[in-house]
Design a protein around this motif. Structure first.
Motif, PDB file in Angstrom:
ATOM      1  N   HIS A 133       0.864  -1.177   0.000  1.00 44.07           N
ATOM      2  CA  HIS A 133       0.000   0.000   0.000  1.00 44.07           C
ATOM      3  C   HIS A 133       0.909   1.238   0.000  1.00 44.07           C
ATOM      4  N   PRO A 134       0.518   2.312  -0.676  1.00 44.37           N
ATOM      5  CA  PRO A 134       1.372   3.512  -0.728  1.00 44.37           C
ATOM      6  C   PRO A 134       1.725   4.102   0.638  1.00 44.37           C
ATOM      7  N   LYS A 135       0.932   3.864   1.661  1.00 44.80           N
ATOM      8  CA  LYS A 135       1.193   4.439   2.981  1.00 44.80           C
ATOM      9  C   LYS A 135       2.104   3.582   3.863  1.00 44.80           C
ATOM     10  N   ILE A 136       2.569   2.452   3.341  1.00 42.39           N
ATOM     11  CA  ILE A 136       3.464   1.592   4.124  1.00 42.39           C
ATOM     12  C   ILE A 136       4.740   2.349   4.498  1.00 42.39           C
ATOM     13  N   LYS A 137       5.267   3.166   3.599  1.00 43.19           N
ATOM     14  CA  LYS A 137       6.488   3.924   3.912  1.00 43.19           C
ATOM     15  C   LYS A 137       6.283   4.821   5.123  1.00 43.19           C
ATOM     16  N   SER A 138       5.136   5.475   5.212  1.00 41.28           N
ATOM     17  CA  SER A 138       4.876   6.330   6.380  1.00 41.28           C
ATOM     18  C   SER A 138       4.671   5.488   7.637  1.00 41.28           C
ATOM     19  N   ASP A 139       4.118   4.277   7.487  1.00 38.77           N
ATOM     20  CA  ASP A 139       3.996   3.363   8.632  1.00 38.77           C
ATOM     21  C   ASP A 139       5.374   3.055   9.205  1.00 38.77           C
ATOM     22  N   LEU A 140       6.305   2.727   8.321  1.00 39.72           N
ATOM     23  CA  LEU A 140       7.642   2.322   8.754  1.00 39.72           C
ATOM     24  C   LEU A 140       8.417   3.479   9.374  1.00 39.72           C
ATOM     25  N   LYS A 141       8.145   4.700   8.965  1.00 42.49           N
ATOM     26  CA  LYS A 141       8.819   5.866   9.549  1.00 42.49           C
ATOM     27  C   LYS A 141       8.443   6.064  11.012  1.00 42.49           C
ATOM     28  N   GLN A 142       7.307   5.532  11.425  1.00 42.04           N
ATOM     29  CA  GLN A 142       6.835   5.685  12.800  1.00 42.04           C
ATOM     30  C   GLN A 142       7.347   4.577  13.724  1.00 42.04           C
TER      31      GLN A 142
ATOM     32  N   ASP B  43      10.690   2.242  15.200  1.00 44.84           N
ATOM     33  CA  ASP B  43      12.128   2.261  15.451  1.00 44.84           C
ATOM     34  C   ASP B  43      12.881   1.576  14.311  1.00 44.84           C
ATOM     35  N   LYS B  44      14.004   2.159  13.901  1.00 42.04           N
ATOM     36  CA  LYS B  44      14.756   1.641  12.750  1.00 42.04           C
ATOM     37  C   LYS B  44      15.225   0.201  12.929  1.00 42.04           C
ATOM     38  N   GLY B  45      15.578  -0.176  14.140  1.00 41.33           N
ATOM     39  CA  GLY B  45      15.984  -1.559  14.389  1.00 41.33           C
ATOM     40  C   GLY B  45      14.844  -2.534  14.165  1.00 41.33           C
ATOM     41  N   VAL B  46      13.655  -2.141  14.565  1.00 46.36           N
ATOM     42  CA  VAL B  46      12.474  -2.977  14.362  1.00 46.36           C
ATOM     43  C   VAL B  46      12.137  -3.049  12.874  1.00 46.36           C
ATOM     44  N   VAL B  47      12.277  -1.942  12.180  1.00 46.80           N
ATOM     45  CA  VAL B  47      12.006  -1.923  10.730  1.00 46.80           C
ATOM     46  C   VAL B  47      12.924  -2.907  10.004  1.00 46.80           C
ATOM     47  N   GLU B  48      14.186  -2.951  10.392  1.00 47.94           N
ATOM     48  CA  GLU B  48      15.119  -3.901   9.771  1.00 47.94           C
ATOM     49  C   GLU B  48      14.681  -5.342  10.020  1.00 47.94           C
ATOM     50  N   LYS B  49      14.235  -5.641  11.235  1.00 47.95           N
ATOM     51  CA  LYS B  49      13.753  -6.993  11.535  1.00 47.95           C
ATOM     52  C   LYS B  49      12.493  -7.316  10.737  1.00 47.95           C
TER      53      LYS B  49
ATOM     54  N   GLU C  33      -3.648 -15.890  -5.396  1.00 49.65           N
ATOM     55  CA  GLU C  33      -2.812 -16.989  -4.915  1.00 49.65           C
ATOM     56  C   GLU C  33      -1.322 -16.825  -5.201  1.00 49.65           C
ATOM     57  N   THR C  34      -0.894 -15.703  -5.786  1.00 45.95           N
ATOM     58  CA  THR C  34       0.527 -15.494  -6.049  1.00 45.95           C
ATOM     59  C   THR C  34       1.030 -14.121  -5.610  1.00 45.95           C
ATOM     60  N   VAL C  35       0.133 -13.256  -5.142  1.00 44.96           N
ATOM     61  CA  VAL C  35       0.509 -11.894  -4.755  1.00 44.96           C
ATOM     62  C   VAL C  35       0.124 -11.659  -3.298  1.00 44.96           C
ATOM     63  N   ILE C  36       1.078 -11.142  -2.524  1.00 41.50           N
ATOM     64  CA  ILE C  36       0.784 -10.720  -1.161  1.00 41.50           C
ATOM     65  C   ILE C  36       0.783  -9.201  -1.165  1.00 41.50           C
ATOM     66  N   PHE C  37      -0.367  -8.623  -0.812  1.00 38.42           N
ATOM     67  CA  PHE C  37      -0.503  -7.170  -0.771  1.00 38.42           C
ATOM     68  C   PHE C  37      -0.555  -6.738   0.691  1.00 38.42           C
ATOM     69  N   TYR C  38       0.449  -5.976   1.105  1.00 35.44           N
ATOM     70  CA  TYR C  38       0.532  -5.487   2.480  1.00 35.44           C
ATOM     71  C   TYR C  38      -0.228  -4.174   2.591  1.00 35.44           C
ATOM     72  N   TYR C  39      -1.193  -4.120   3.515  1.00 39.67           N
ATOM     73  CA  TYR C  39      -2.006  -2.923   3.708  1.00 39.67           C
ATOM     74  C   TYR C  39      -1.451  -2.007   4.782  1.00 39.67           C
ATOM     75  N   MET C  40      -0.935  -2.606   5.857  1.00 37.93           N
ATOM     76  CA  MET C  40      -0.514  -1.775   6.979  1.00 37.93           C
ATOM     77  C   MET C  40       0.459  -2.525   7.870  1.00 37.93           C
ATOM     78  N   ILE C  41       1.433  -1.773   8.427  1.00 39.04           N
ATOM     79  CA  ILE C  41       2.378  -2.298   9.404  1.00 39.04           C
ATOM     80  C   ILE C  41       2.417  -1.295  10.546  1.00 39.04           C
TER      81      ILE C  41
END
Length: 94
Positions: A8-17, A19-25, A72-80
């Motif tokens: 989802h286009p807003k995943i980048k903003s999710d990850l900015k919120q 901690d960077k160490g958690v984002v790497e994991k 059955e072949t695409v995983i679409f991530y909505y939110m993290i």
């Protein structure tokens, strides 16, 4: 089976919120776990019944990844994000 990942286009903003160490994991471990067997994790209910929720805990904080298996072949991530208000906020993205 090999899955293609889409975000989802807003995943980048999710990850900015988060901690960077958690984002790497998330990138190295947790997304990989989902790719191995995406239907293994908890299916949601009600209006979100087409989504799955992957749960993990890091530094005493509960996190969720909401995704859908499409065609059955695409995983679409909505939110993290953190568990707090996660399910309320996911409804705005579906």
């Amino acid at each position: 089976m090999i899955f293609k990942e889409e975000f989802h286009p807003k995943i980048k903003s999710d990850l900015k919120q988060i901690d960077k160490g958690v984002v790497e994991k998330i990138k190295i471990l947790h997304l990989n776990n989902i790719l191995q067997d995406p239907c293994r994790y908890e299916p949601l209910n009600g209006s979100l019944s087409n989504l799955y929720s992957y749960h993990f805990r890091e530094n005493k904080v509960e996190y969720r990844i909401a995704y859908e298996v499409k065609e059955e072949t695409v995983i679409f991530y909505y939110m993290i994000g953190k568990r707090e208000n996660f399910y309320k906020n996911i409804e705005t993205r579906v």
